[in-house]
Design a protein around this motif. Sequence first.
Motif, PDB file in Angstrom:
ATOM      1  N   LYS A   1       0.822  -1.215   0.000  1.00 24.84           N
ATOM      2  CA  LYS A   1       0.000   0.000   0.000  1.00 24.84           C
ATOM      3  C   LYS A   1       0.856   1.266   0.000  1.00 24.84           C
ATOM      4  CE  LYS A   1      -1.094  -0.773   4.949  1.00 24.84           C
ATOM      5  NZ  LYS A   1      -1.108  -2.243   5.093  1.00 24.84           N
ATOM      6  N   THR A   2       1.982   1.251   0.686  1.00 30.16           N
ATOM      7  CA  THR A   2       2.821   2.459   0.758  1.00 30.16           C
ATOM      8  C   THR A   2       4.112   2.325  -0.042  1.00 30.16           C
ATOM      9  OG1 THR A   2       3.860   1.632   2.777  1.00 30.16           O
ATOM     10  CG2 THR A   2       1.947   3.070   3.038  1.00 30.16           C
ATOM     11  N   LEU A   3       4.372   1.138  -0.591  1.00 30.83           N
ATOM     12  CA  LEU A   3       5.600   0.939  -1.367  1.00 30.83           C
ATOM     13  C   LEU A   3       5.403   1.527  -2.768  1.00 30.83           C
ATOM     14  CD1 LEU A   3       6.344  -2.718  -0.210  1.00 30.83           C
ATOM     15  CD2 LEU A   3       7.523  -0.640   0.513  1.00 30.83           C
ATOM     16  N   ASP A   4       5.507   2.828  -2.850  1.00 25.33           N
ATOM     17  CA  ASP A   4       5.170   3.550  -4.080  1.00 25.33           C
ATOM     18  C   ASP A   4       5.980   4.840  -4.128  1.00 25.33           C
ATOM     19  OD1 ASP A   4       3.417   5.716  -5.544  1.00 25.33           O
ATOM     20  OD2 ASP A   4       2.625   3.782  -6.213  1.00 25.33           O
ATOM     21  N   PRO A   5       6.450   5.266  -5.332  1.00 23.26           N
ATOM     22  CA  PRO A   5       7.236   6.499  -5.455  1.00 23.26           C
ATOM     23  C   PRO A   5       6.523   7.741  -4.949  1.00 23.26           C
ATOM     24  CG  PRO A   5       7.408   5.195  -7.460  1.00 23.26           C
ATOM     25  CD  PRO A   5       6.361   4.546  -6.616  1.00 23.26           C
ATOM     26  N   HIS A   6       5.184   7.749  -5.042  1.00 24.61           N
ATOM     27  CA  HIS A   6       4.459   8.924  -4.568  1.00 24.61           C
ATOM     28  C   HIS A   6       4.639   9.107  -3.053  1.00 24.61           C
ATOM     29  CE1 HIS A   6       2.452   8.336  -8.457  1.00 24.61           C
ATOM     30  NE2 HIS A   6       2.157   9.634  -8.396  1.00 24.61           N
ATOM     31  N   ILE A   7       4.894   8.016  -2.362  1.00 18.54           N
ATOM     32  CA  ILE A   7       5.142   8.091  -0.922  1.00 18.54           C
ATOM     33  C   ILE A   7       6.631   8.300  -0.648  1.00 18.54           C
ATOM     34  CG2 ILE A   7       5.016   6.848   1.270  1.00 18.54           C
ATOM     35  CD1 ILE A   7       2.292   7.780   0.157  1.00 18.54           C
ATOM     36  N   HIS A   8       7.447   7.429  -1.206  1.00 16.29           N
ATOM     37  CA  HIS A   8       8.878   7.449  -0.842  1.00 16.29           C
ATOM     38  C   HIS A   8       9.627   8.623  -1.441  1.00 16.29           C
ATOM     39  CE1 HIS A   8       9.025   3.793   1.527  1.00 16.29           C
ATOM     40  NE2 HIS A   8       8.065   3.354   0.731  1.00 16.29           N
ATOM     41  N   ALA A   9       9.250   9.057  -2.611  1.00 15.46           N
ATOM     42  CA  ALA A   9       9.873  10.269  -3.158  1.00 15.46           C
ATOM     43  C   ALA A   9       9.474  11.477  -2.327  1.00 15.46           C
ATOM     44  CB  ALA A   9       9.473  10.455  -4.617  1.00 15.46           C
ATOM     45  N   GLY A  10       8.224  11.477  -1.874  1.00 17.24           N
ATOM     46  CA  GLY A  10       7.759  12.577  -1.028  1.00 17.24           C
ATOM     47  C   GLY A  10       8.508  12.649   0.289  1.00 17.24           C
ATOM     48  N   ILE A  11       8.941  11.482   0.784  1.00 16.70           N
ATOM     49  CA  ILE A  11       9.697  11.444   2.037  1.00 16.70           C
ATOM     50  C   ILE A  11      11.173  11.755   1.805  1.00 16.70           C
ATOM     51  CG2 ILE A  11      10.490   9.927   3.904  1.00 16.70           C
ATOM     52  CD1 ILE A  11       7.846   8.366   3.588  1.00 16.70           C
ATOM     53  N   LEU A  12      11.753  11.186   0.749  1.00 18.93           N
ATOM     54  CA  LEU A  12      13.200  11.224   0.557  1.00 18.93           C
ATOM     55  C   LEU A  12      13.723  12.471  -0.154  1.00 18.93           C
ATOM     56  CD1 LEU A  12      13.797   7.465  -0.264  1.00 18.93           C
ATOM     57  CD2 LEU A  12      14.955   8.736   1.539  1.00 18.93           C
ATOM     58  N   ALA A  13      12.865  13.234  -0.770  1.00 17.73           N
ATOM     59  CA  ALA A  13      13.319  14.418  -1.504  1.00 17.73           C
ATOM     60  C   ALA A  13      13.977  15.426  -0.561  1.00 17.73           C
ATOM     61  CB  ALA A  13      12.152  15.073  -2.223  1.00 17.73           C
TER      62      ALA A  13
END
Length: 514
Positions: A64-76
């Motif tokens: 459910k959360t393993l997605d670029p929309h989540i992780h890019a939002g966190i890691l940018a």
Amino acid sequence: MIKRALISVSDKTGVEALAGRLHDMGVEIISTGGTAKALEKAGISVTNVSDVTGFPECLDGRVKTLDPHIHAGILAMRDNPQHMEQLNKLGIKPIDMVVINLYPFRRTIAKPDVTLAEAIENIDIGGPTMLRAAAKNYQDVAVLTDPADYESVLAEIEQTGDVSRETKFRLAAKVFQLTAHYDAMIAQYLKQQRGDASFEPVFTMTFEKAQDMRYGENPHQSAVFYREIGDNTGTLAAAKQLHGKELSFNNINDANGALMLLKEFTEPTVVAAKHANPCGVATANTIHEAYVKAYEADPVSIFGGIVAANREIDEATAQEINKTFIEIVMAPSYTPGALKVLESKKNIRILAIDDISKPLPADALDMKKVAGGLLVQTIDDQLLNDEDLKVVTKAKPTAQQMEDLIFAWKVVKYTKSNGIAIAKDKQSLGIGPGQVNRIWAVEHAITRSGDKVRGAVLASDAFFPFSDCVEAAGKAGIAAIIQPGGSIRDQESIDMADKYGIAMVFTGMRHFRH
């Protein structure tokens, strides 16, 4: 500035208040599954993760959360123009706060009927991934894993609109402690499930804090007691303290020595210990009789010591215990009358330990920290092999002497090396612990035994390098000896035993204890 927060927690303690206050400050809340439902039920507006990713949860919620929309939002990295330009092109909004705690793996494996499949299903994947991402980018993302941190972080945001860099760094460090603990716990569990007793190239274990100590071995040392994860039944980690002030570092260390020796016995037995060495041990028909014998074995050293019993303490036994100053009493249970008597002394620590005689598991480890490293070994869970017992002298031990020899062998197993234990009628007499040569240990044990030494038996944790120990025993009137054997001078010791008419038994197994 905290504008957008992702909240997804298994432990929902305080989460509604956290999300509510964030929402009131204009923070957009992103959430998943049960957390989203709980927040919506509380009247808090929530954006579902699926609406952010544009992809539904699948595989029973495994993804459910393993997605670029989540992780890019966190890691940018906010101060990296290329990162921010890429987010803009991809239509991804930054996530400024991550609030996550992990699937309850520890609680799951603690259930007595848990299956491997159930345990595996409670291994969190997305949670650790998001936590590590947020912690890596701590300069720009505040990450919360512990409800105890909610209030202080909220206070910072309410005052400044953001979380200080110092606080973010502290919270990030906490993340890696959590994920390291979580992964180590999983690794330990899976190793146990495989029945793997090997020592692997990388050694990893994890513990949880049981209590802070007032100080360590000495007042200038700080200390803490950590508990192993898993079934601690029958150990100090699972003890219930019924009375007395908090246990100290030395209390726990010394009490453990007494407890481990107690586990060698099945009949009613009392172990008195001082500085992790036994000072009085006795077996009898009742626990009251056993205590009296253990006390009489060394009424001097038991003062300020520790008493461990493998049967319920009754009122009569409690009255005997109260005649001297005892630091700790350990037993499986106490009668109401016994508790009343013992509790009349303000400072005595009274511990109840369920299944106090339960042996340690076969995969238990013994660890000793040294400067720059760690020594790890399997526990000394053997006493002797009956088939290896060998009478090597002309004299043979009687049945009573053989019982006393085995009794003394149990005692010396838990006596610091070089260790000697003298016993008679299943009562320790003199114990010679921690000497730098064996003859001193023998002489100390003989002196402590007094007149009772004649006709007693002697146990040595390791072989006699010379015949002087046997000669000293013979002159004192020792009737039988048990020792591992294996010295190149064994024959000299055998000849000396024959000279004094001593029966000597070799076990073929030593019990060094350093």
